[in-house]
Design an enzyme around this catalytic site. Structure first.
Site, PDB file in Angstrom:
ATOM      1  N   ASP A  61       0.819  -1.204   0.000  1.00 36.07           N
ATOM      2  CA  ASP A  61       0.000   0.000   0.000  1.00 36.07           C
ATOM      3  C   ASP A  61       0.863   1.268   0.000  1.00 36.07           C
ATOM      4  OD1 ASP A  61      -1.358   2.275   1.526  1.00 36.07           O
ATOM      5  OD2 ASP A  61      -3.075   0.964   1.290  1.00 36.07           O
ATOM      6  N   VAL A  87      -5.244   2.277  -0.149  1.00 31.75           N
ATOM      7  CA  VAL A  87      -5.018   1.667  -1.457  1.00 31.75           C
ATOM      8  C   VAL A  87      -5.359   0.183  -1.414  1.00 31.75           C
ATOM      9  CG1 VAL A  87      -3.307   1.167  -3.234  1.00 31.75           C
ATOM     10  CG2 VAL A  87      -3.293   3.383  -2.085  1.00 31.75           C
ATOM     11  N   ASP A  88      -4.968  -0.499  -0.346  1.00 31.15           N
ATOM     12  CA  ASP A  88      -5.335  -1.908  -0.212  1.00 31.15           C
ATOM     13  C   ASP A  88      -6.849  -2.082  -0.229  1.00 31.15           C
ATOM     14  OD1 ASP A  88      -2.943  -3.376  -0.103  1.00 31.15           O
ATOM     15  OD2 ASP A  88      -2.622  -2.874   1.986  1.00 31.15           O
ATOM     16  N   TYR A  89      -7.544  -1.262   0.559  1.00 31.96           N
ATOM     17  CA  TYR A  89      -9.000  -1.380   0.611  1.00 31.96           C
ATOM     18  C   TYR A  89      -9.617  -1.051  -0.748  1.00 31.96           C
ATOM     19  CZ  TYR A  89      -8.085  -1.154   5.638  1.00 31.96           C
ATOM     20  OH  TYR A  89      -7.606  -1.380   6.896  1.00 31.96           O
TER      21      TYR A  89
END
Length: 381
Positions: free
Chosen positions: A139, A167-169
């Protein structure tokens, strides 16, 4: 009531956040999600802190509504077992480094040959192709290289990382959207396909107007702190007992803000008459608004501003957020019974469906908890 995705089989080979989050969202909506982990330690997130007893909060947060099995990803026999499970799956989710799935004998082309309707959902740092596809990505790296970090933080300060794994989510959600789109296409064609989502692409997509502004004008957006980029006043202001964020910069909202402040005469101040004037005099208008907010409590400010029709919100800490009456009403704090921990509170299901609502049904699985059950259901049923 049953979930909208009831009957959908998802084989989750992913780890950490983005992939497990995608598989969890599908599980929230009713899919039968089977999480495969290596024997002994399980996926790396099981070892991460913070922890509740022997359970990592990472595992608790991203792996509800799944059943768990253990397989040795490097063992040829277990690789063949995964291939058999993929033959019975509707969706396979993975976020290995590009090329790893192929080395396991699970290349998407082969999986699709054996199961033409399979959706292979792949998430990686930099994508499955291109000159840097093999790089390891996280991320924070995506935030840095996409430009996202450069536009976050106070002016003149060092670039700022987001306070959460945004960003991961976001990549997990993009992967979910891709899966749902591929499933819709499969209904028409009967054919599956590969969904390829990269953290770097996802982070760059969040740049939106900043990217377009540079490409069209050659102008770097830069850092503005908590200020509204395109309106003034719009900022986080200190109150007598905390902080309140106010969005009062548009030509529609600014007169309402002045009325709430008891300063209608400022509408005739040449520094503030039009939006462009206020943007050129941000510091001056922020100082005036900040002086007013400092004399009132958060509750009073929110009440006065809402009555005037000015968008605003108290800046809550985590405690304030989990106790937020609207979030509670919307069932955004859910509980699931964990065999070792008892009731475990988790964020609820975000998407509200009227006829087939999602639900938090299962706690994150203990390592290998459902191996025999899943093999019987998927391979013998």
């Amino acid at each position: 009531m049953t979930g909208a995705l009831e009957g959908l089989r998802v084989l989750d080979l992913s780890r950490f956040i983005a992939g497990p989050y995608c598989a969890m969202l599908l599980g929230d909506l009713g899919a039968d999600v089977v999480k495969a982990e290596k024997p002994g330690t399980g996926e790396e997130a099981r070892l991460m802190r913070p922890r509740a007893g022997d359970e990592s909060f990472y595992l608790l947060a991203f792996n509800r509504n799944k059943r768990g099995i253990t397989v040795d990803f490097r063992d040829e026999g277990d690789q063949r077992l995964l291939a058999r499970l993929a033959e019975r799956a509707d969706v396979l989710v993975e976020n290995f480094r590009p090329g790893t799935l192929e080395k396991m004998g699970l290349a998407p082309d082969e999986l699709l040959r054996r199961n033409p309707g399979l959706i292979v959902a792949r998430c990686s740092g930099f994508g499955q192709d291109g000159p840097q596809a093999g790089r390891t990505g996280f991320d924070a790296i995506a935030q840095a290289e996409s430009g996202l970090m450069s536009i976050s933080g106070e002016p003149g300060d060092k670039p700022m990382l987001s306070g959460t794994f945004m960003v991961d989510y976001s990549a997990g959600m993009q992967l979910t959207i891709g899966v749902l789109a591929a499933l819709a296409d499969r209904r028409r064609t009967g054919r599956g396909q590969v969904v390829d989502v990269a953290l770097l692409d996802t982070a760059f997509s969040l740049m939106m107007t900043s990217a377009t502004e540079y490409l069209m004008r050659g102008e770097e957006t830069g850092q503005v702190g908590n200020r509204d980029r395109y309106g003034a006043p719009g900022n986080t202001y200190r109150s007598a007992d905390g902080w309140v964020h106010v969005v009062g910069g548009s030509d529609a909202h600014f007169p309402r803000l002045l009325t709430a402040m008891g300063r209608p005469e400022l509408a005739d101040d040449p520094r503030f008459r039009a939006l462009e004037d206020r943007l050129a005099n941000r510091d001056a208008i922020d100082a005036i608004v900040g002086e007013w907010t400092a004399g009132l409590s958060c509750d009073k400010l929110v009440a006065v501003l809402e009555a005037a029709g000015v968008p605003c919100g108290r800046v809550n800490g985590v405690a304030g957020a989990v106790g937020h009456p609207q979030l509670r009403h919307r069932e955004m704090v859910a509980e699931v019974e964990h065999p070792a921990l008892g009731p475990v509170p988790l964020p609820g299901v975000t998407v509200k469906l009227s006829r087939t609502p999602g639900a938090v049904r299962l706690p994150p699985p203990r390592l290998g908890e459902h191996t025999d059950e899943v093999l019987a259901d998927w391979l013998e049923g």
